[in-house]
Write a protein that holds these residues in place. Structure first.
Motif, PDB file in Angstrom:
ATOM      1  N   ASP A  60       0.709  -1.109  -0.098  1.00  0.00           N
ATOM      2  CA  ASP A  60       0.100  -0.019  -0.028  1.00  0.00           C
ATOM      3  C   ASP A  60       0.924   1.205   0.063  1.00  0.00           C
ATOM      4  O   ASP A  60       1.454   1.506   1.213  1.00  0.00           O
ATOM      5  CB  ASP A  60      -0.796   0.032   1.256  1.00  0.00           C
ATOM      6  N   MET A  61       0.939   1.935  -1.080  1.00  0.00           N
ATOM      7  CA  MET A  61       1.942   3.048  -1.451  1.00  0.00           C
ATOM      8  C   MET A  61       1.433   4.253  -0.539  1.00  0.00           C
ATOM      9  O   MET A  61       1.962   4.938   0.100  1.00  0.00           O
ATOM     10  CB  MET A  61       2.017   3.464  -2.717  1.00  0.00           C
ATOM     11  N   ASP A  62      -0.068   4.322  -0.503  1.00  0.00           N
ATOM     12  CA  ASP A  62      -0.653   5.442   0.288  1.00  0.00           C
ATOM     13  C   ASP A  62      -0.426   5.278   1.888  1.00  0.00           C
ATOM     14  O   ASP A  62      -0.056   6.402   2.301  1.00  0.00           O
ATOM     15  CB  ASP A  62      -2.136   5.578   0.082  1.00  0.00           C
ATOM     16  N   GLU A  63      -0.507   4.264   2.228  1.00  0.00           N
ATOM     17  CA  GLU A  63      -0.468   3.861   3.880  1.00  0.00           C
ATOM     18  C   GLU A  63       1.274   3.659   3.931  1.00  0.00           C
ATOM     19  O   GLU A  63       1.433   3.375   5.310  1.00  0.00           O
ATOM     20  CB  GLU A  63      -1.223   2.954   4.065  1.00  0.00           C
ATOM     21  N   LYS A  64       2.118   3.445   3.202  1.00  0.00           N
ATOM     22  CA  LYS A  64       3.386   2.926   3.354  1.00  0.00           C
ATOM     23  C   LYS A  64       3.426   2.069   4.162  1.00  0.00           C
ATOM     24  O   LYS A  64       4.306   1.973   5.115  1.00  0.00           O
ATOM     25  CB  LYS A  64       4.106   4.374   3.735  1.00  0.00           C
ATOM     26  N   SER A  65       2.810   0.842   3.532  1.00  0.00           N
ATOM     27  CA  SER A  65       2.902  -0.221   4.508  1.00  0.00           C
ATOM     28  C   SER A  65       3.036  -1.494   3.509  1.00  0.00           C
ATOM     29  O   SER A  65       2.485  -1.365   2.392  1.00  0.00           O
ATOM     30  CB  SER A  65       1.581  -0.658   5.300  1.00  0.00           C
ATOM     31  N   VAL A  66       3.721  -2.643   3.913  1.00  0.00           N
ATOM     32  CA  VAL A  66       3.850  -3.846   3.287  1.00  0.00           C
ATOM     33  C   VAL A  66       3.146  -4.929   4.181  1.00  0.00           C
ATOM     34  O   VAL A  66       3.696  -5.288   5.114  1.00  0.00           O
ATOM     35  CB  VAL A  66       5.235  -4.325   3.092  1.00  0.00           C
ATOM     36  N   THR A  67       2.484  -5.630   3.412  1.00  0.00           N
ATOM     37  CA  THR A  67       1.503  -7.049   4.027  1.00  0.00           C
ATOM     38  C   THR A  67       2.312  -8.186   3.805  1.00  0.00           C
ATOM     39  O   THR A  67       2.654  -8.338   2.379  1.00  0.00           O
ATOM     40  CB  THR A  67       0.213  -7.249   3.561  1.00  0.00           C
ATOM     41  N   LEU A  68       2.839  -8.889   4.643  1.00  0.00           N
ATOM     42  CA  LEU A  68       3.495 -10.124   4.568  1.00  0.00           C
ATOM     43  C   LEU A  68       2.800 -11.561   5.283  1.00  0.00           C
ATOM     44  O   LEU A  68       2.012 -11.358   6.031  1.00  0.00           O
ATOM     45  CB  LEU A  68       4.826  -9.975   5.278  1.00  0.00           C
ATOM     46  N   LYS A  69       3.169 -12.711   4.532  1.00  0.00           N
ATOM     47  CA  LYS A  69       2.556 -13.645   4.979  1.00  0.00           C
ATOM     48  C   LYS A  69       3.613 -14.773   5.225  1.00  0.00           C
ATOM     49  O   LYS A  69       4.547 -15.290   4.167  1.00  0.00           O
ATOM     50  CB  LYS A  69       1.563 -14.334   4.075  1.00  0.00           C
ATOM     51  N   ASN A  70       3.697 -15.253   6.519  1.00  0.00           N
ATOM     52  CA  ASN A  70       4.835 -16.409   6.740  1.00  0.00           C
ATOM     53  C   ASN A  70       4.053 -17.629   6.369  1.00  0.00           C
ATOM     54  O   ASN A  70       3.008 -18.163   7.135  1.00  0.00           O
ATOM     55  CB  ASN A  70       4.793 -16.284   8.408  1.00  0.00           C
TER      56      ASN A  70
END
Length: 490
Positions: A60-70
């Motif tokens: 999410d470029m707007d929220e400056k976040s990366v969602t990851l999955k282990n």
């Protein structure tokens, strides 16, 4: 001023400085503490409290976040990044967040309490197969066959489509995919190129014939078809009664294309003479659902024909032939069955007669043809009505004719008991349902339960068509599916 007095003054100054410095340092510590309370973490890639190997499930470029999955713990989480976060490719070269792709397998370090991403590097242990159009997803064993390699996946495998997370059921066999994972485990599947839909118009002349779109879609032409086709440019070949025609089409993702084939019907059918050389010699040949004697050249209409070759102790061959010239030769060499130890068992009685009959009829039914009887399988048709390729016997009783010597018993028993059960599509209500391209009805509707993988397409005028890949089990019970509402075309 005497030297003794100077010494006392200097000593006093040193003592005074010693009293003032702790107070000043205390004020600086308070200032640092106040700055830390803002939540800002100093930029230092060597400072973190957690590390992980995971799949990039979202950005999410707007929220400056990366969602990851282990994938080991089946756990998904989101971390924020800022100008002090470092991103690297698998070789350690610095990249920007815009160069990072969803579905990548990465090694990350982060601050757990702050949920702040410290560093991210594309994993050097990960493999990837990009833009693959020849693959097989075995939904019963949860195995992906990519080339000669077999990888294990699960319901937790990350699926990326249209830049966001999707589900395995959304993947269509004609899609072009990128696979990524570590070792023998498949971590992510990215849909690189999806599919659209083709509906035929003025196709009546071609009913019972064949249509081929590109190199992925071959179907028997039936009334009111809707074919799932890879997006992009394709050549369409449609044939029947010895006549064939070709058109070029452009298929757009998730869009429906109406293809008028009325101008392709021809006058006189053309035929070709095909010589079959099959090993072993005792193999049985079926062409378009009919047992065929191949001891002499076989006369076939121009166009596409479906071929099945079967022999006890050998793997069944099922493929399509394209006849487009006056004469041709086809050589078929069957592969012997192997047992679990790898030993050749072609000389053994692998299938009983009833099992062989079931296998023949399973393949014929899967391809849209009617079944055959045990006598037809062995070539002995004495005393019984002969069944035609469409499943109707010579009395027109749709496979329920009687044996003259068997007191009215059924001569064509069911090939599988699952056909006594049904698959029901319950929702959304009022949409058209197509099974493997063939029209079924308007929801809620049902169709006979045939085990295996099937493409289910839902359509309604004014809405975006949607297809799903379903795996029908072999259990002796009815099953039902409900899907999300279709999306309106804007």
């Amino acid at each position: 001023m005497s030297g003794h007095r100077k010494k006392r003054i200097i000593t006093g100054i040193v003592i005074l400085l010693g009293m003032l410095l702790p107070a000043a340092c205390g004020r600086q510590d308070q200032a640092d503490e106040k700055q830390n309370n803002t939540g800002f973490v100093a930029a230092d890639t060597g400072v973190f409290d957690s590390a992980d190997t995971a799949v990039v499930a979202g950005i999410d470029m707007d929220e400056k976040s990366v969602t990851l999955k282990n994938m080991q713990k089946k756990r998904q989480y989101t971390l924020t990044y800022d100008g002090t976060t470092f991103f690297y490719d698998k070789y350690g070269k610095v990249i920007s967040i815009t160069q990072l792709q969803r579905g990548e397998v990465v090694d990350v370090t982060f601050f757990r309490e702050k949920k702040r991403l410290n560093s991210l590097q594309i994993s050097g242990d990960a493999w990837n197969h990009k833009y693959i159009d020849e693959y097989r997803l075995n939904e019963e064993k949860f195995q992906a066959e990519v080339g000669s390699a077999i990888y294990a996946y699960s319901e937790d495998t990350v699926v990326i489509s249209d830049g966001k997370q999707g589900d395995l059921i959304d993947i269509n066999p004609v899609d072009v995919l990128t696979f990524r994972g570590i070792g023998s485990d498949l971590y992510s599947i990215v849909v690189e190129r999806g599919h659209g839909y083709v509906r035929l118009k003025n196709e009546e002349y071609f009913y019972g014939g064949w249509i081929e779109i590109g190199n992925k879609t071959i179907r028997k032409v039936t009334e009111n078809m809707m074919l799932t086709v890879p997006e992009g440019s394709h050549q369409v070949l449609i044939s029947n009664k010895g006549t064939s025609g070709v058109k070029q089409i452009e298929v757009r993702k998730d869009m429906e294309l109406e293809l008028d084939v009325g101008d392709l019907k021809g006058e006189e059918p053309k035929y070709g003479s095909v010589v079959f050389t099959i090993t072993p010699e005792e193999a049985v040949l079926y062409l378009d659902g009919e047992k065929t004697d191949y001891s002499a050249p076989v006369r076939l209409e121009y166009g596409i024909h479906q071929m099945i070759v079967m022999a006890e102790g050998y793997d069944t061959i099922s493929q399509y032939l394209k006849v487009g010239q006056a004469s041709a030769g086809i050589e078929v060499t069957m592969k012997a069955n192997e047992d679990v130890s790898g030993n050749d068992v072609s000389g053994n009685d692998v299938l009983a007669d009833s099992e062989l009959l079931d296998e023949v009829n399973r393949i014929l039914n899967e391809k849209g043809y009617g079944g055959i009887t045990a006598d037809e399988l062995t070539g002995n048709q004495t005393g019984q009505n002969q069944q035609t390729g469409n499943g109707t016997d010579s009395t027109g009783s749709n496979g329920t004719g009687t044996d003259n010597t068997n007191n009215g018993s059924q001569t064509n028993p069911p090939v599988t008991s699952t056909l006594s059960y049904y698959v029901t599509i319950e929702a959304p209500i009022g949409v058209e349902v197509y099974l493997d391209g063939n029209y079924i009805g308007i929801t809620p509707c049902s169709f006979k339960k045939e085990p295996g993988s099937h493409t289910l397409t839902l359509r309604n005028t004014g809405y975006v068509a949607k297809s799903y890949t379903i795996q029908v089990d072999e259990e002796l019970k009815n099953i039902s599916y409900s899907f999300l509402d279709l999306v309106k075309i804007e």
